[in-house]
Design a protein around this motif. Structure first.
Motif, PDB file in Angstrom:
ATOM      1  N   LEU A  10       0.908  -1.141   0.038  1.00  0.00           N
ATOM      2  CA  LEU A  10       0.025   0.038  -0.110  1.00  0.00           C
ATOM      3  C   LEU A  10       0.869   1.326   0.133  1.00  0.00           C
ATOM      4  CD1 LEU A  10      -2.836   1.632   0.402  1.00  0.00           C
ATOM      5  CD2 LEU A  10      -2.400   1.287   2.888  1.00  0.00           C
ATOM      6  N   GLN A  12       0.871   5.613  -0.834  1.00  0.00           N
ATOM      7  CA  GLN A  12       0.194   6.987  -1.074  1.00  0.00           C
ATOM      8  C   GLN A  12       0.303   7.327  -2.591  1.00  0.00           C
ATOM      9  OE1 GLN A  12       0.880   9.882   1.814  1.00  0.00           O
ATOM     10  NE2 GLN A  12      -0.562   9.001   3.386  1.00  0.00           N
ATOM     11  N   PRO A  13      -0.755   7.948  -3.163  1.00  0.00           N
ATOM     12  CA  PRO A  13      -0.230   8.698  -4.417  1.00  0.00           C
ATOM     13  C   PRO A  13       0.949   9.608  -4.373  1.00  0.00           C
ATOM     14  CG  PRO A  13      -2.640   8.964  -4.112  1.00  0.00           C
ATOM     15  CD  PRO A  13      -2.044   8.279  -2.678  1.00  0.00           C
ATOM     16  N   LYS A  85      -0.127   6.459  -9.310  1.00  0.00           N
ATOM     17  CA  LYS A  85      -1.467   7.010  -9.131  1.00  0.00           C
ATOM     18  C   LYS A  85      -2.641   5.921  -8.852  1.00  0.00           C
ATOM     19  CE  LYS A  85      -0.169   9.484 -13.391  1.00  0.00           C
ATOM     20  NZ  LYS A  85      -0.418   9.930 -14.859  1.00  0.00           N
ATOM     21  N   PRO A  86      -3.579   6.380  -8.129  1.00  0.00           N
ATOM     22  CA  PRO A  86      -4.567   5.462  -7.906  1.00  0.00           C
ATOM     23  C   PRO A  86      -4.973   4.202  -8.920  1.00  0.00           C
ATOM     24  CG  PRO A  86      -5.150   7.516  -7.053  1.00  0.00           C
ATOM     25  CD  PRO A  86      -3.786   7.624  -8.006  1.00  0.00           C
ATOM     26  N   GLU A  87      -4.842   4.788 -10.176  1.00  0.00           N
ATOM     27  CA  GLU A  87      -5.077   3.792 -11.357  1.00  0.00           C
ATOM     28  C   GLU A  87      -4.185   2.772 -11.686  1.00  0.00           C
ATOM     29  OE1 GLU A  87      -5.266   7.361 -11.097  1.00  0.00           O
ATOM     30  OE2 GLU A  87      -4.583   8.135 -13.194  1.00  0.00           O
ATOM     31  N   THR A  89      -3.405   0.872  -9.223  1.00  0.00           N
ATOM     32  CA  THR A  89      -3.949  -0.169  -8.440  1.00  0.00           C
ATOM     33  C   THR A  89      -4.308  -1.694  -9.016  1.00  0.00           C
ATOM     34  OG1 THR A  89      -4.733   1.282  -6.494  1.00  0.00           O
ATOM     35  CG2 THR A  89      -5.650  -0.759  -6.569  1.00  0.00           C
ATOM     36  N   THR A 112      -1.596  -1.454  -4.172  1.00  0.00           N
ATOM     37  CA  THR A 112      -2.644  -0.504  -3.846  1.00  0.00           C
ATOM     38  C   THR A 112      -1.972   1.108  -3.845  1.00  0.00           C
ATOM     39  OG1 THR A 112      -3.820  -2.295  -2.896  1.00  0.00           O
ATOM     40  CG2 THR A 112      -4.671  -0.201  -2.350  1.00  0.00           C
ATOM     41  N   SER A 114      -3.400   4.589  -2.576  1.00  0.00           N
ATOM     42  CA  SER A 114      -4.485   5.127  -2.080  1.00  0.00           C
ATOM     43  C   SER A 114      -4.164   6.211  -0.806  1.00  0.00           C
ATOM     44  CB  SER A 114      -5.524   4.004  -1.458  1.00  0.00           C
ATOM     45  OG  SER A 114      -6.411   4.655  -0.782  1.00  0.00           O
ATOM     46  N   SER A 115      -4.882   6.993  -0.735  1.00  0.00           N
ATOM     47  CA  SER A 115      -4.437   7.954   0.457  1.00  0.00           C
ATOM     48  C   SER A 115      -5.375   7.538   1.593  1.00  0.00           C
ATOM     49  CB  SER A 115      -4.721   9.434  -0.069  1.00  0.00           C
ATOM     50  OG  SER A 115      -6.179   9.492  -0.187  1.00  0.00           O
TER      51      SER A 115
END
Length: 115
Positions: A10, A12-13, A85-87, A89, A112, A114-115
Motif C-alpha cells: 500500500l 500513497q499517490p 497513481k490510484p489507477e 492499483t 494499492t 490510495s490515500s
C-alpha cells in the motif's frame, strides 16, 4: 520452475514501490521478462517488458514513471514504480519467456495506491 514476485503493498499517490521477480528451478535462456497487471473487473494488461539484450517497451500509461530492468545472472526482473497513481492499483504479475517460447508466470503481488 517457479517465479516469486515481491515488493507489492500500500502506498500513497505520488509514492514509489519496487517489484522484483526471481525464477528458481531449471530454467534456461530467458529471452523476454515482463510485468503485467490486472485491476478488478479488467483484463490483464502489459505494463513493461525487457529483452535479454536490454530493449524495453512500456504501456503508454506508465511510460516515464516506471522503469523495468533485469539481472540475467539471477533470472530476476525488477519494476521500479514512481509517481504512483490510484489507477495503478492492481495485481501485478511477472512473466518470463524462454527462447524456446515457454512462458512462466509468477503468482501476483498486490499494489494499492490510495490515500
Amino acid at each position: 520452475v517457479q517465479l516469486q514476485a515481491f515488493g507489492g503493498g500500500l502506498v500513497q499517490p505520488g509514492g514509489s514501490l519496487r517489484l522484483s521477480c526471481a525464477a528458481s528451478g531449471s530454467i534456461y535462456s530467458i529471452n523476454v521478462m515482463g510485468w503485467y497487471r490486472q485491476a478488478p473487473g479488467k483484463q490483464r494488461e502489459l505494463v513493461a517488458v525487457v529483452t535479454r539484450g536490454g530493449s524495453t517497451n512500456y504501456a503508454a500509461s506508465v511510460r516515464g514513471r516506471f522503469t523495468i530492468s533485469r539481472d540475467n545472472a539471477k533470472n530476476t526482473v525488477y519494476l521500479q514504480m514512481d509517481s504512483l497513481k490510484p489507477e495503478d492499483t492492481a495485481v501485478y504479475y511477472c512473466k518470463q519467456v524462454t527462447y524456446g517460447g515457454t512462458a512462466y508466470w509468477g503468482q501476483g503481488t498486490q499494489v494499492t495506491v490510495s490515500s
